[in-house]
Design an enzyme around this catalytic site. Structure first.
Site, PDB file in Angstrom:
ATOM      1  N   SER A   1      70.090   8.550   3.599  1.00 27.09           N
ATOM      2  CA  SER A   1      68.749   8.004   3.765  1.00 27.09           C
ATOM      3  C   SER A   1      68.746   6.825   4.736  1.00 27.09           C
ATOM      4  O   SER A   1      69.050   6.977   5.910  1.00 27.09           O
ATOM      5  CB  SER A   1      68.168   7.621   2.404  1.00 27.09           C
ATOM      6  OG  SER A   1      66.807   7.301   2.505  1.00 27.09           O
ATOM      7  N   HIS A   2      68.422   5.625   4.249  1.00 28.40           N
ATOM      8  CA  HIS A   2      68.291   4.449   5.105  1.00 28.40           C
ATOM      9  C   HIS A   2      69.487   3.508   4.989  1.00 28.40           C
ATOM     10  O   HIS A   2      69.408   2.354   5.395  1.00 28.40           O
ATOM     11  CB  HIS A   2      67.007   3.699   4.734  1.00 28.40           C
ATOM     12  CG  HIS A   2      66.917   3.383   3.273  1.00 28.40           C
ATOM     13  ND1 HIS A   2      66.427   4.293   2.367  1.00 28.40           N
ATOM     14  CD2 HIS A   2      67.283   2.296   2.560  1.00 28.40           C
ATOM     15  CE1 HIS A   2      66.486   3.763   1.156  1.00 28.40           C
ATOM     16  NE2 HIS A   2      67.008   2.556   1.243  1.00 28.40           N
TER      17      HIS A   2
ATOM     18  N   GLU B   1      57.002   1.249  -5.071  1.00 23.61           N
ATOM     19  CA  GLU B   1      56.801   0.148  -4.128  1.00 23.61           C
ATOM     20  C   GLU B   1      57.760   0.181  -2.945  1.00 23.61           C
ATOM     21  O   GLU B   1      57.483  -0.402  -1.907  1.00 23.61           O
ATOM     22  CB  GLU B   1      56.908  -1.192  -4.865  1.00 23.61           C
ATOM     23  CG  GLU B   1      58.199  -1.438  -5.624  1.00 23.61           C
ATOM     24  CD  GLU B   1      59.343  -1.903  -4.758  1.00 23.61           C
ATOM     25  OE1 GLU B   1      59.085  -2.606  -3.767  1.00 23.61           O
ATOM     26  OE2 GLU B   1      60.493  -1.545  -5.052  1.00 23.61           O
TER      27      GLU B   1
END
Length: 597
Positions: free
Chosen positions: A152-153, A413
């Site tokens: 992913s990141h 979030e």
């Protein structure tokens, strides 16, 4: 004793590792008698959890490499056979995809080879894909499970192994423990043939079919080409953050009829596993959107959108001042702000005359904004809170669907957004499509831009402001000690939990580690309890709520504070005050050994 164990593990590694590079790494450490580094690499096995595997790529049982990928795949395959049987393995198979990171294609081929040797059909994606195509493929093809090779990141040195179950959701307990146990029983690598995916009759190259189905489903969900009048000169900047998102984004934007509106950040357009223009390839990180905002500033474009490298998360920056001014200002929207904007659009476009409103359901994780709960209470639809992570949001949404709800949406979030009609997991491409549709919808129907729409929502449901932070913990043991100390901060022995924080009374105490909730009749929490993770939630006087938890993937204690008030300033003041009280009274960095970033 430790050195004996370490050397035995090194011997075992050198016996089984057929990759010359990682074999040489361990041999070099053995030759140097570097027992400390050998112990770090070999004495603990990389843990298979609900997120699968994720770690730095280097030699050793504790890291991501050919050996641990093969072992994980063999164990996962055996676990699936135990649950579904050989006929289902042959007929339904598994989906395997990968992103552009170093070794991702190789890890995917080794994963597929492990399944093939266990006689699974393998739907192998033979090109780079964004992560959501794996769960979508499971759903579309009726597969038993899926594996996506991605980190992913995370930083460029990392990679990961993400697992989805047959319901297209990320795995939840007890499957994680069951798979880990199965891995432990299948540690001898059987197949190292990365070319097996090109020669085995068990392999089906399903990517073109799945990609077309995904784009058709997305087009159907968004309503196809936008029929509303597009604002004159409507343009937006897009950056895929050196990831795999651009092809899918181009196709999605074409489906909306907005090809001419998209301006691409060319420096970040193509997949690059080294992420050269960002220090950390996460759209949430400071500076990550600088190139996109700079391009938007030069071309007077009021909107910047981004996906993270595997394109399952979505970020936005919007112009606050006049683009033609000497110093235009852009604001990066928080995950919570985007979360409520998506909810507002889905609520406003929900066919209320055709479906009962009380059966509409939306979800958010416990660390996300309570503004969605406020909206649900005001408007009369169902709101559900879950534990952190889309593994919970997706599975709970499916459970709600089975109980007659139309669980259309969930968010977290950390800029993750799930639209259940497509997949029960977050998806940055569908989020971008729906967001752009919503932007044009509000401009056309209400004459409102994004900032004005947010203000309208705040005035209706209350101003919610957050103060999120973290402390660095030297060890899991220290984290546990800090939380144990917090639980003893009672006014007297008769109290079940601390009664005050700063000047505010604690109105509700929920401890998902010990399994206690002051708000339920039997004091048993409605959310799952886990002794292996620390998490406390409190509601305070003055409409303040906070969650504190130990991170499952990083050496951190994370703090999420939110305050609701009648103005933005009052809400921010309340959130900041409680964050300060938590640092002074609960976490006490100087005494506890925790560090502020």
């Amino acid at each position: 004793m430790a050195s004996s164990k370490t050397l035995e593990n090194a011997k075992k590694w050198l016996e089984i590792d057929k990759n010359p590079d990682t074999h040489a790494e361990i041999q070099k450490l053995v030759d140097a008698n570097d027992l400390k580094e050998l112990s770090n690499r070999l004495d603990e096995r990389i843990v298979f959890g609900t997120a699968g595997l994720r770690a730095r790529m280097q030699a050793g049982f504790s890291y991501m490499n050919d050996v641990t990928v093969i072992q994980a795949s063999q164990g996962l395959g055996a676990y699936l056979l135990q649950h579904f049987g050989h006929d289902a393995a042959r007929d339904r198979g598994v989906v395997v995809g990968h992103d552009h990171r170093h070794n991702s294609a190789r890890f995917a081929s080794l994963t597929a080879a492990a399944f093939i040797t266990q006689r699974f059909k393998v739907h192998f994606y033979d090109d780079l894909v964004h992560t959501p195509l794996v769960p979508f493929g499971i759903k579309h093809l009726g597969a038993l499970a899926g594996v996506m090779i991605t980190a992913s990141h995370n930083p460029a040195r990392d990679n990961g192994y993400k697992v989805y179950w047959d319901n297209a959701c990320q795995i939840i307990p007890p499957h994680d423990e069951g798979i880990f146990t199965s891995i432990e029983k299948h540690l001898e690598p059987v197949c190292w043939d990365v070319d097996l995916v090109n020669t085995s009759p068990l392999v089906v190259k399903s990517l073109a079919k799945v990609r077309a189905a995904y784009l058709n489903a997305l087009k159907s969900f968004t309503g196809g080409p936008i029929s509303m009048p597009t604002p004159p000169g409507f343009r937006f900047v897009y950056t895929p953050m050196h990831g795999v998102g651009l092809p899918a984004m181009k196709a999605a934007i074409e489906g909306l009829g907005l090809v001419e509106s998209m301006v691409i950040v060319e420096e970040q357009a193509l997949p690059d596993p080294d992420f050269p223009t960002v220090s950390f390839p996460n759209p949430e990180e400071k500076g990550a959107l600088d190139l996109g905002i700079s391009l938007a500033t030069r071309q007077s474009i009021p909107l910047v959108i981004a996906t993270d490298p595997d394109a399952d998360r979505f970020a936005v920056a919007v112009l606050l001042s006049d683009a033609s001014s000497s110093a235009p200002t852009y604001s990066i929207l928080s995950g919570n702000q985007l979360g409520i904007l998506f909810a507002a659009y889905l609520f406003e476009t929900f066919p209320k005359g055709q479906k009962p409103l009380e059966k509409l359901a939306m979800l958010a994780s416990t660390v996300s904004s309570q503004m969605l709960a406020s909206m649900a209470k005001t408007e009369g639809f169902h709101y559900e809170e879950t534990l952190t992570g889309f593994k919970w949001l997706g599975n709970v949404a499916l459970s709600l669907q089975k109980n007659g709800f139309d669980a259309v949406y969930a968010f977290e979030e950390a800029i993750g957004y799930m639209f259940s009609a497509l997949i029960p997991d977050k998806d940055g491409i569908s989020a971008a499509s729906i967001f752009l549709t919503a932007v044009i919808y509000w401009e056309s129907k209400e004459g409102l831009n994004i900032i004005q729409k947010l203000e309208q929502l705040y005035k209706k449901y209350g101003y919610f402001e957050s103060h999120n932070s973290y402390f660095i913990s030297p060890s899991p043991l220290r984290t546990a000690m800090v939380f144990e100390k917090i639980r003893t901060l009672k006014d007297d022995d008769e109290s079940d939990f601390p009664q005050r924080l700063g000047k505010r009374r604690i109105l509700r105490w929920r401890d998902l580690t010990l399994g206690w909730d002051s708000a339920t009749k039997d004091h048993i929490p409605l959310l799952p309890v886990s002794r292996s993770s620390e998490m406390i939630t409190c509601e305070l006087e003055g409409d303040v709520r906070f969650n504190v938890r130990g991170s499952g993937t990083e050496p951190k204690i994370k703090v999420y504070v939110e305050c609701k008030a009648e103005s933005r300033e009052a809400a921010k003041r309340g959130a900041d005050e409680v964050a300060g009280d938590l640092e002074r009274e609960w976490f006490r960095p100087r005494e506890s050994g925790l560090k502020k970033p």
